[in-house]
Enzyme design. Structure first.
Site, PDB file in Angstrom:
ATOM      1  CG  HIS A  27      -8.075   0.409  18.182  1.00  0.00           C
ATOM      2  ND1 HIS A  27      -6.903   0.233  18.864  1.00  0.00           N
ATOM      3  CD2 HIS A  27      -8.887   1.115  18.998  1.00  0.00           C
ATOM      4  CE1 HIS A  27      -7.000   0.792  20.056  1.00  0.00           C
ATOM      5  NE2 HIS A  27      -8.193   1.343  20.162  1.00  0.00           N
TER       6      HIS A  27
ATOM      7  CE  LYS B 272       1.918  -7.642  23.424  1.00  0.00           C
ATOM      8  NZ  LYS B 272       0.632  -8.151  22.934  1.00  0.00           N
TER       9      LYS B 272
ATOM     10  CE  LYS C 272      -4.465  -9.240  12.342  1.00  0.00           C
ATOM     11  NZ  LYS C 272      -3.804  -8.142  13.068  1.00  0.00           N
TER      12      LYS C 272
ATOM     13  CB  THR D 291       0.653  -4.647  20.426  1.00  0.00           C
ATOM     14  OG1 THR D 291      -0.411  -5.565  20.176  1.00  0.00           O
ATOM     15  CG2 THR D 291       0.097  -3.243  20.509  1.00  0.00           C
TER      16      THR D 291
ATOM     17  CE  LYS E 291       1.264 -10.569  12.996  1.00  0.00           C
ATOM     18  NZ  LYS E 291       1.400  -9.351  13.757  1.00  0.00           N
ATOM     19  NE  ARG E 292      -8.939 -13.751  15.734  1.00  0.00           N
ATOM     20  CZ  ARG E 292     -10.155 -13.597  16.230  1.00  0.00           C
ATOM     21  NH1 ARG E 292     -10.323 -13.185  17.468  1.00  0.00           N
ATOM     22  NH2 ARG E 292     -11.220 -13.885  15.509  1.00  0.00           N
TER      23      ARG E 292
HETATM   24  C1  26V Z   1     -14.003  -4.830  15.455  1.00  0.00           C
HETATM   25  C2  26V Z   1     -15.152  -5.530  15.491  1.00  0.00           C
HETATM   26  C3  26V Z   1     -16.113  -5.327  14.432  1.00  0.00           C
HETATM   27  C4  26V Z   1     -17.459  -5.725  14.880  1.00  0.00           C
HETATM   28  C5  26V Z   1     -17.485  -7.081  15.468  1.00  0.00           C
HETATM   29  C6  26V Z   1     -16.629  -7.187  16.666  1.00  0.00           C
HETATM   30  C7  26V Z   1     -15.377  -6.420  16.532  1.00  0.00           C
HETATM   31  C8  26V Z   1     -14.424  -6.592  17.507  1.00  0.00           C
HETATM   32  C9  26V Z   1     -13.270  -5.889  17.448  1.00  0.00           C
HETATM   33  C10 26V Z   1     -13.065  -5.020  16.432  1.00  0.00           C
HETATM   34  C11 26V Z   1     -11.848  -4.193  16.491  1.00  0.00           C
HETATM   35  C12 26V Z   1     -10.830  -4.557  15.561  1.00  0.00           C
HETATM   36  C13 26V Z   1      -9.794  -3.556  15.683  1.00  0.00           C
HETATM   37  C14 26V Z   1      -8.535  -4.078  16.278  1.00  0.00           C
HETATM   38  O1  26V Z   1      -8.465  -4.994  17.071  1.00  0.00           O
HETATM   39  N1  26V Z   1      -7.520  -3.447  15.869  1.00  0.00           N
HETATM   40  C15 26V Z   1      -6.197  -3.755  16.297  1.00  0.00           C
HETATM   41  O2  26V Z   1      -5.913  -2.885  17.368  1.00  0.00           O
HETATM   42  C16 26V Z   1      -4.605  -3.066  17.857  1.00  0.00           C
HETATM   43  C17 26V Z   1      -4.464  -2.158  19.053  1.00  0.00           C
HETATM   44  O3  26V Z   1      -4.532  -0.839  18.669  1.00  0.00           O
HETATM   45  C18 26V Z   1      -3.600  -2.749  16.774  1.00  0.00           C
HETATM   46  O4  26V Z   1      -2.312  -2.993  17.273  1.00  0.00           O
HETATM   47  C19 26V Z   1      -3.837  -3.615  15.547  1.00  0.00           C
HETATM   48  O5  26V Z   1      -2.993  -3.224  14.507  1.00  0.00           O
HETATM   49  C20 26V Z   1      -5.275  -3.483  15.119  1.00  0.00           C
HETATM   50  O6  26V Z   1      -5.573  -4.412  14.086  1.00  0.00           O
END
Ligand code: 26V
Length: 809
Positions: free
Chosen positions: A356, A655, A549, A651, A543-544
Site C-alpha cells: 500500500h 468517494k 499529499k 480512495t 486525508k491524513r
Molecule cells: C504503515 C505504517 C508504518 C509503521 C507504523 C504504522 C503504520 C501503519 C500503517 C501503515 C500503512 C500505510 C499505508 C497506507 O495506508 N497506504 C494507503 O493505502 C490506501 C489503501 O490502499 C491507499 O488508497 C493510499 O493511497 C495509501 O497511502
C-alpha cells in the site's frame, strides 16, 4: 430481512426491559441506541448461523483477511441499511418518541485505523459479505483507537479515543476462542519420545488472545454475513491473589497490565515505521492468534492441513501481518509435524500480500537483535527462509547485489516487504500506476525472478455506505432514472450517461448538491458554530496530513487568492470555501505545523467578513469516517494533489467521484484510472508526471530558483514569514526554499504551483457554467461503478484468492 415495525418494537421493548428494566418513556437516547443495536446484533447472529450452515459443508474456499487496521466507523446505520430495516426502525422509534437520526449520533466511530488502509479493509468486508464470498477478517481490538483530535490555539492536540462504551455492543465475546501467544524467552529444541525434534519455550511471556466477533451483514437477497474477529490481549494466568493478600497490589496487577498493554492502543502513524518493540509484539499477537484460529477451524472441517492452500487464502494487508509466513511455518512444523519442504509448499501457496505504499519510511524493517529477542522461534525460521532464498538465487545465478537487495535479513535488519514477496503466492499494488511502480522500483529485482507473482487490483469503496447511505437525495434520483440495480451492480451506474444532455436531470443534480451543501452548512453551524457560505464552491481535501499529499500546495494556492483579495477586495471571483480534514501523527512536527497554518489562515479570514464572502477556509476538527459521510456529498471539488508516484491509490477520490464532485488532481494513484474513465473533459489534471519527477531531481531541482523568478510564488512564500493570525510560518517558508537541513521543497510544491493555479482557473470557468459543471458531475457518477469495492473484491476472488461465492439454496 422481513420484520414489521411492530415486531421491531416488541424486540426493542424486550431489550429495554431486560437490560435496563425500563419502558421507552423512561429511556435515554443512549439506552435506545443500545437496545436497538442489541436487536440488530441478534438478527445478524441468526443470519450468520443460517449462512454458516452452508459454508460448513466444506465445499468452499475461504479468505482470511489479516489487517492491523479496520476503520469501521459507525455500525447501526450501516447494519440497518444492509438488512433493509431502516424504515421499520425509523417508524418504531418515532412511535416511541425518538428520531432514528439522533439515535445514530449516540454511536462513537470505531476508529481502529489510521486512514486509507483501514477504511479499505472495512469497505472490503462489506463487499465480501454482499457478494457472499466466505470470508473472515482479523484485527486487534484496540482499547483506544486513533486519537481524538482537538484544535486548541490553532494547533492539534491529541486526546485518547474512548470508543468502547458505545462500540462494544457490536462485539460478541467468544470465550471459546482463546489462544496462547509466546513472546520472548528462548526456544529450545529437544527430541521427544519418538525421536522427533520438538521446540519448547523457556522463560517466555505467555499472553492469551481472546476473540470478539463483529458480524457484518451484506446487502441484498443473496448476501451473506462476514465476521470480523478482533483479538484482545489478556493474562494467561489467574489473578495473583497471593501478592494481593500480602499487600503487594502493584505486583498483583503487573502481569495483567503487561499483557493488556499489547492491545491498549493503535499506533497513530501511517507513514513512519519506528521499529518499536510493542508494535512488533502487536503484529505477532494478531498473526499468531489468527493463524491458530484458522488452523483449528480448518482441522475441524477437513481433519488435515495438507489441503490448506485449496481451502484457505490468507491475505496480508500490507506488511504488518508478514509474520504470518514464518508463524504458519512454525505451527505446521512444530505443532503439526510437517517437514520444512511440506510446510513451505503449504505456506507459500496460502499467503498473499498487498503493498500500500512506496514511501521508504513506511516500509517496515526491524532491528535483527530486537526481532530475535521478541520472537526467538520465528526468528530462527525467518533465518532459514532467508538462507534457502539466497541458495535458490545463487542456484539461478542471480547477481549478488540483487540478492542482497532482496534477502529478508541484511545489515542486521529484518525486511518485512521482502519476506512478504518471498513467501506469497501473489503480490499486488492498489492501482494500475502503483502496481507498475512497485515492479519498477522497490520490487524490481523480485519482478525479474518471479514475474508471475505480481499483479494489480485497483482499490474500491463500498458505494452502499458512500452513496446510498450518505447521499439519500442523489441515490433517489439515480433510482428514479435507472432503477435500483446499481445497489448490487454498480457498473450499471453507466446507465446515467444517457442523461448527459438532459437539462432537467442536470438541473436536478445541481439542485441536490445545493441541498446537500445547505444541510452540511447547518450541521457544521450546529456542531461547531462555524458559518459556512453554501453559495460558495465547496473545495475539499480530506486525508491524513502528510508532506507527500501536499496539503501545503493547496494552502499556497489559497494564500495566493487571499493576497489578491487583500490587494483588491472588490475583485470579481468565484466564491469558494476550502475545507480541510486531517490528522497528523503526534510526533510529526512539520505536519502539525501545516495544520496550524491552515487554522491560522482560517482564523485570519474570519476577521475579514468581506474576504470571507469570497474566500473561506474551514478545518474540520477530528476528521473521521462519520465526518467524511457528512462532508463528501456536499463537496464539489475533490483535491487529489499528491506528488506523482507517491499516493498508492487514494480512495477518497472515488468517494467524491460517486457523489458528483470533480477531481482536481495530479496523475497519481487511482486518479489516473478515474481520468481514463471520465475523459479529459470531466477532470482537472495538472502537474508533473511520475517520470518527470525523477527527471526533475536528476536535473538538480532547485526550488529557490523558482522562488526567485516567479513573483507570485515569491509573494506567497514571503507572506508565510509574516504569517497569519499573529503566527509566523517562516519555518515553512524555509522548508520550501532552503530546506531545513534537508533538501528544499522535497515534494515539489513550487514546481507544480503554476500549473495547479492555471488548472484551478480553468475549473472556475467550467464551474460558472452550471450546465457544463452538472454534466461533469453526472459523468463522474455514471463512470464510478468500477471503483466500487464489489469490483475490487471480485478481482481478488478471481485472480488472487480463487474463491467462489456461496450459493443460496
Ligand atoms: C504503515 C505504517 C508504518 C509503521 C507504523 C504504522 C503504520 C501503519 C500503517 C501503515 C500503512 C500505510 C499505508 C497506507 O495506508 N497506504 C494507503 O493505502 C490506501 C489503501 O490502499 C491507499 O488508497 C493510499 O493511497 C495509501 O497511502
Amino acid at each position: 430481512m422481513n420484520k414489521t415495525t411492530n415486531e421491531v418494537q416488541e424486540l426493542i421493548l424486550d431489550k429495554l426491559a431486560r437490560y435496563f428494566a425500563i419502558t421507552p418513556e423512561q429511556a435515554t437516547e443512549e439506552q435506545i441506541y443500545k437496545a436497538a443495536s442489541l436487536v440488530v446484533r441478534d438478527i445478524l447472529l441468526q443470519k450468520k448461523q443460517e449462512n454458516n450452515a452452508r459454508i460448513a459443508e466444506g465445499k468452499y474456499k475461504r479468505v482470511y483477511y489479516l489487517c492491523m487496521e479496520f476503520l469501521i466507523g459507525r455500525s447501526l446505520k450501516n447494519n440497518l441499511f444492509n438488512l433493509g430495516l431502516t424504515e421499520q426502525f425509523d417508524k418504531c422509534l418515532k412511535k416511541m418518541g425518538f428520531s432514528l437520526e439522533d439515535i445514530f449520533e449516540r454511536e462513537s466511530d470505531a476508529g481502529l485505523g489510521n486512514g486509507g488502509l483501514g477504511r479499505l479493509a472495512s469497505c472490503f468486508m462489506d463487499s465480501l459479505a454482499t457478494l457472499n464470498y466466505p470470508a473472515m477478517g482479523f484485527t486487534i481490538r484496540y482499547e483506544y483507537g486513533l486519537f481524538k483530535q482537538r484544535i486548541v490555539d490553532n494547533q492539534q492536540v491529541e486526546l485518547p479515543d474512548m470508543w468502547l462504551p458505545s462500540g462494544e455492543v457490536w462485539m460478541m465475546p467468544r470465550s471459546d476462542k482463546r489462544f496462547t501467544i509466546n513472546l520472548g524467552g528462548r526456544a529450545e529444541e529437544y527430541l521427544d519420545g519418538n525421536g522427533r525434534m520438538r521446540v519448547r519455550y523457556v522463560d517466555s511471556q505467555q499472553i492469551d488472545a481472546l476473540a470478539y466477533d463483529v458480524m457484518i451483514s451484506g446487502y441484498g437477497d443473496g448476501a451473506g454475513v462476514s465476521v470480523l474477529r478482533l483479538w484482545s490481549a489478556t493474562s494467561t494466568t489467574q489473578f495473583d491473589m497471593r501478592s494481593f493478600s500480602q499487600g503487594d497490589y502493584e505486583k498483583a496487577m503487573q502481569r495483567e497490565n503487561e499483557a493488556e498493554l499489547i492491545t491498549k492502543v493503535l499506533y497513530p502513524s501511517d507513514d513512519h515505521s519506528q521499529g518499536k518493540q510493542l508494535r512488533l509484539q502487536q503484529e505477532y499477537f494478531l498473526v499468531s492468534a489468527s493463524l491458530q484460529s484458522i488452523i483449528k477451524d480448518h482441522l475441524r472441517l477437513y481433519k488435515s492441513l495438507k489441503n490448506l492452500p485449496e481451502k484457505a487464502a490468507i491475505h496480508a494487508n500490507d506488511t504488518h501481518p508478514a509474520l504470518a509466513i514464518p508463524e504458519l511455518m512454525r505451527l505446521l512444523m512444530d505443532e503439526h509435524d510437517f517437514s520444512w519442504d511440506e510446510a513451505w509448499d503449504i505456506a507459500s501457496r496460502t499467503v498473499n500480500y498487498t503493498n500500500h505504499t512506496v514511501m521508504a519510511e513506511a516500509l517496515e524493517k526491524w532491528d535483527e537483535n530486537m526481532f530475535r529477542t521478541v520472537l526467538p522461534r520465528v526468528y530462527s525460521i525467518t533465518c532459514e527462509i532467508n538462507r534457502r532464498f539466497i541458495a535458490e538465487m545463487n542456484d539461478r545465478h542471480v547477481d549478488g547485489a540483487k540478492i542482497a537487495n532482496m534477502q529478508v535479513i541484511n545489515n542486521n535488519q529484518v525486511k518485512m516487504a521482502n519476506l512478504c514477496v518471498i513467501g506469497s503466492q501473489k503480490v499486488n499494488g492498489v492501482s494500475a500506476l502503483h502496481s507498475d511502480i512497485i515492479k519498477d522500483t522497490i520490487f524490481s529485482d523480485f519482478n525479474e525472478v518471479y514475474p508471475d507473482r505480481f499483479t494489480n487490483v485497483t482499490n474500491g469503496i463500498t458505494h452502499r455506505r458512500w452513496l446510498l447511505q450518505s447521499n439519500p437525495l442523489l441515490s433517489s434520483l439515480i433510482e428514479e432514472l435507472i432503477g435500483s440495480d446499481f445497489h448490487t451492480k454498480p457498473e450499471t451506474l453507466s446507465g446515467l450517461n444517457k442523461f448527459a444532455t438532459d437539462k432537467t436531470v442536470l438541473d436536478r443534480i445541481g439542485e441536490i448538491k445545493k441541498q446537500n451543501k445547505k444541510a452540511y452548512a447547518e450541521y457544521v453551524k450546529k456542531t461547531t458554530g462555524f458559518a459556512l457560505n453554501p453559495e460558495s464552491r465547496f473545495d475539499t481535501q480530506i486525508k491524513r496530513l502528510h508532506e507527500y499529499k501536499r496539503q501545503l500546495l493547496n494552502v499556497l494556492k489559497i494564500v495566493h487568492y487571499y493576497l489578491d483579495l487583500t490587494d483588491n477586495p472588490d475583485k470579481k471571483v468565484t466564491p469558494q470555501t476550502f475545507i480541510f480534514g486531517a490528522k497528523a501523527a503526534g510526533g510529526y512536527m512539520h505536519a502539525k505545523r501545516i495544520i496550524q497554518l491552515i487554522n491560522c489562515l482560517s482564523k485570519e479570514i474570519q476577521k475579514n467578513p468581506k474576504i470571507k464572502q469570497k474566500l473561506d477556509v474551514m478545518f474540520v476538527e477530528n476528521y473521521n469516517v462519520t465526518q467524511a459521510e457528512h462532508l463528501i456529498p456536499a463537496s464539489e471539488v475533490s483535491e487529489q494533489i499528491s506528488l506523482a508516484g507517491k499516493e498508492a491509490s487514494g480512495t477518497s477520490n472515488m468517494k467524491f467521484m460517486i457523489n458528483g464532485a470533480v477531481t482536481l488532481g495530479t496523475l497519481d494513484g487511482a486518479n489516473v484510472e478515474i481520468g481514463e474513465r471520465v475523459g479529459d473533459d470531466n477532470i482537472f489534471i495538472f502537474g508533473v508526471k511520475t517520470d518527470e519527477v525523477e527527471r526533475a531531481w536528476r536535473a538538480g531541482y532547485n526550488s529557490s530558483t523558482i522562488y526567485t523568478h516567479n513573483d507570485e510564488i515569491k509573494r506567497v512564500v514571503d507572506r508565510l514569514r509574516i504569517g497569519f493570525d499573529g503566527e509566523s510560518f517562516s519555518d515553512i517558508a524555509s522548508y520550501l526554499i532552503q530546506g531545513n537541513y534537508n533538501v528544499a521543497d522535497p515534494y515539489m510544491c513550487l514546481l507544480d504551483f503554476d500549473d495547479y493555479k492555471r488548472t484551478a482557473e480553468r475549473m472556475d470557468e467550467a464551474y460558472n457554467n452550471a450546465d457544463r459543471w452538472n454534466k461533469m458531475a453526472l459523468v463522474n457518477i455514471a463512470q464510478s461503478g468500477i471503483f466500487s469495492s464489489d469490483r475490487s473484491i471480485n478481482d481478488y476472488a478471481k485472480n488472487i484468492w480463487r474463491l467462489k461465492k456461496v450459493k443460496k439454496v
